[in-house]
Design a protein around this motif. Sequence first.
Motif, mmCIF file in Angstrom:
data_model
loop_
_atom_site.group_PDB
_atom_site.id
_atom_site.type_symbol
_atom_site.label_atom_id
_atom_site.label_comp_id
_atom_site.label_asym_id
_atom_site.label_seq_id
_atom_site.Cartn_x
_atom_site.Cartn_y
_atom_site.Cartn_z
ATOM 1 N N PHE A 21 -3.442 3.757 -5.833
ATOM 2 C CA PHE A 21 -2.064 3.836 -6.176
ATOM 3 C C PHE A 21 -1.270 4.886 -5.422
ATOM 4 C CE2 PHE A 21 -3.188 2.268 -10.452
ATOM 5 C CZ PHE A 21 -2.186 1.255 -10.547
ATOM 6 N N LEU A 22 -2.011 5.961 -5.067
ATOM 7 C CA LEU A 22 -1.274 7.090 -4.225
ATOM 8 C C LEU A 22 -1.003 6.454 -2.709
ATOM 9 C CD1 LEU A 22 -2.972 10.353 -5.487
ATOM 10 C CD2 LEU A 22 -0.615 9.385 -5.929
ATOM 11 N N ALA A 23 -1.758 5.767 -2.238
ATOM 12 C CA ALA A 23 -1.701 5.274 -1.063
ATOM 13 C C ALA A 23 -0.726 4.134 -0.772
ATOM 14 C CB ALA A 23 -3.023 4.767 -0.462
ATOM 15 N N MET A 24 -0.171 3.565 -1.784
ATOM 16 C CA MET A 24 0.647 2.311 -2.000
ATOM 17 C C MET A 24 1.972 2.685 -1.161
ATOM 18 S SD MET A 24 2.033 0.049 -4.859
ATOM 19 C CE MET A 24 1.975 1.365 -5.840
ATOM 20 N N PRO A 25 2.614 3.655 -1.150
ATOM 21 C CA PRO A 25 4.026 3.742 -0.438
ATOM 22 C C PRO A 25 3.747 3.902 1.090
ATOM 23 C CG PRO A 25 3.650 5.517 -2.193
ATOM 24 C CD PRO A 25 2.593 4.730 -2.192
ATOM 25 N N PHE A 26 2.604 4.421 1.423
ATOM 26 C CA PHE A 26 2.378 4.780 2.829
ATOM 27 C C PHE A 26 1.423 3.512 3.500
ATOM 28 C CE2 PHE A 26 2.001 8.770 0.188
ATOM 29 C CZ PHE A 26 3.123 9.198 0.933
ATOM 30 N N LEU A 27 1.267 2.472 3.029
ATOM 31 C CA LEU A 27 0.551 1.284 3.603
ATOM 32 C C LEU A 27 1.598 0.468 4.113
ATOM 33 C CD1 LEU A 27 -2.445 0.671 1.091
ATOM 34 C CD2 LEU A 27 -2.352 2.022 3.350
ATOM 35 N N PRO A 28 1.649 0.137 5.541
ATOM 36 C CA PRO A 28 2.665 -0.669 5.785
ATOM 37 C C PRO A 28 2.741 -2.111 5.444
ATOM 38 C CG PRO A 28 1.091 -0.350 7.732
ATOM 39 C CD PRO A 28 0.909 0.662 6.433
ATOM 40 N N PHE A 29 1.380 -2.533 5.188
ATOM 41 C CA PHE A 29 1.596 -4.165 4.757
ATOM 42 C C PHE A 29 1.632 -4.216 3.215
ATOM 43 C CE2 PHE A 29 -2.858 -2.146 4.396
ATOM 44 C CZ PHE A 29 -3.054 -2.621 2.916
ATOM 45 N N VAL A 30 1.762 -3.163 2.510
ATOM 46 C CA VAL A 30 2.067 -3.089 1.255
ATOM 47 C C VAL A 30 3.774 -2.997 1.022
ATOM 48 C CG1 VAL A 30 1.884 -2.064 -1.187
ATOM 49 C CG2 VAL A 30 -0.249 -2.543 0.486
ATOM 50 N N ASN A 31 3.921 -1.892 1.878
ATOM 51 C CA ASN A 31 5.472 -1.634 1.660
ATOM 52 C C ASN A 31 6.343 -2.443 2.776
ATOM 53 O OD1 ASN A 31 7.688 0.112 0.614
ATOM 54 N ND2 ASN A 31 7.018 1.823 1.739
ATOM 55 N N THR A 32 6.541 -3.610 2.370
ATOM 56 C CA THR A 32 7.392 -4.545 3.186
ATOM 57 C C THR A 32 8.179 -5.329 2.148
ATOM 58 O OG1 THR A 32 5.595 -6.562 3.427
ATOM 59 C CG2 THR A 32 5.660 -4.478 5.144
ATOM 60 N N ASP A 33 9.035 -6.339 2.615
ATOM 61 C CA ASP A 33 9.592 -7.192 1.795
ATOM 62 C C ASP A 33 8.856 -8.815 1.792
ATOM 63 O OD1 ASP A 33 10.153 -7.840 4.498
ATOM 64 O OD2 ASP A 33 12.024 -8.224 4.022
ATOM 65 N N ALA A 34 7.623 -8.578 2.138
ATOM 66 C CA ALA A 34 6.771 -9.763 2.269
ATOM 67 C C ALA A 34 6.279 -10.184 0.833
ATOM 68 C CB ALA A 34 5.517 -9.487 3.020
ATOM 69 N N LEU A 35 6.227 -11.622 0.563
ATOM 70 C CA LEU A 35 5.906 -12.093 -0.674
ATOM 71 C C LEU A 35 4.310 -12.468 -0.526
ATOM 72 C CD1 LEU A 35 8.474 -14.469 -1.596
ATOM 73 C CD2 LEU A 35 8.301 -12.237 -2.476
ATOM 74 N N TRP A 36 3.449 -11.925 -1.658
ATOM 75 C CA TRP A 36 2.178 -12.572 -1.720
ATOM 76 C C TRP A 36 2.168 -13.357 -3.042
ATOM 77 C CZ3 TRP A 36 -0.895 -7.200 -0.929
ATOM 78 C CH2 TRP A 36 -0.738 -6.532 0.427
#
Length: 81
Positions: A21-36
């Motif tokens: 949870f804490l790493a979420m804003p700092f991970l570039p592959f999560v913090n994008t406008d991409a759709l999974w």
Amino acid sequence: MKHTIASPPQLAVAAIPVIAFLAMPFLPFVNTDALWFGVPSVLVWSFGAVLLTVASLNVVDYIGRRDRLSDAGTEGTEVTR
């Protein structure tokens, strides 16, 4: 029998979803406008972290019950709360 809130293995297992949870804003592959899977990647990551939290708390509970059983010396009996 000593009374502890949590053993080191329990704390280590419980820390894994917290770190996710804490790493979420700092991970570039999560913090994008991409759709999974058709939803924003942050939502998928959060859902995965919630599932990981449930699984890790089950492991923590299992470790605690196992430790209480071994401390009581009554292998194979149910421990009541």
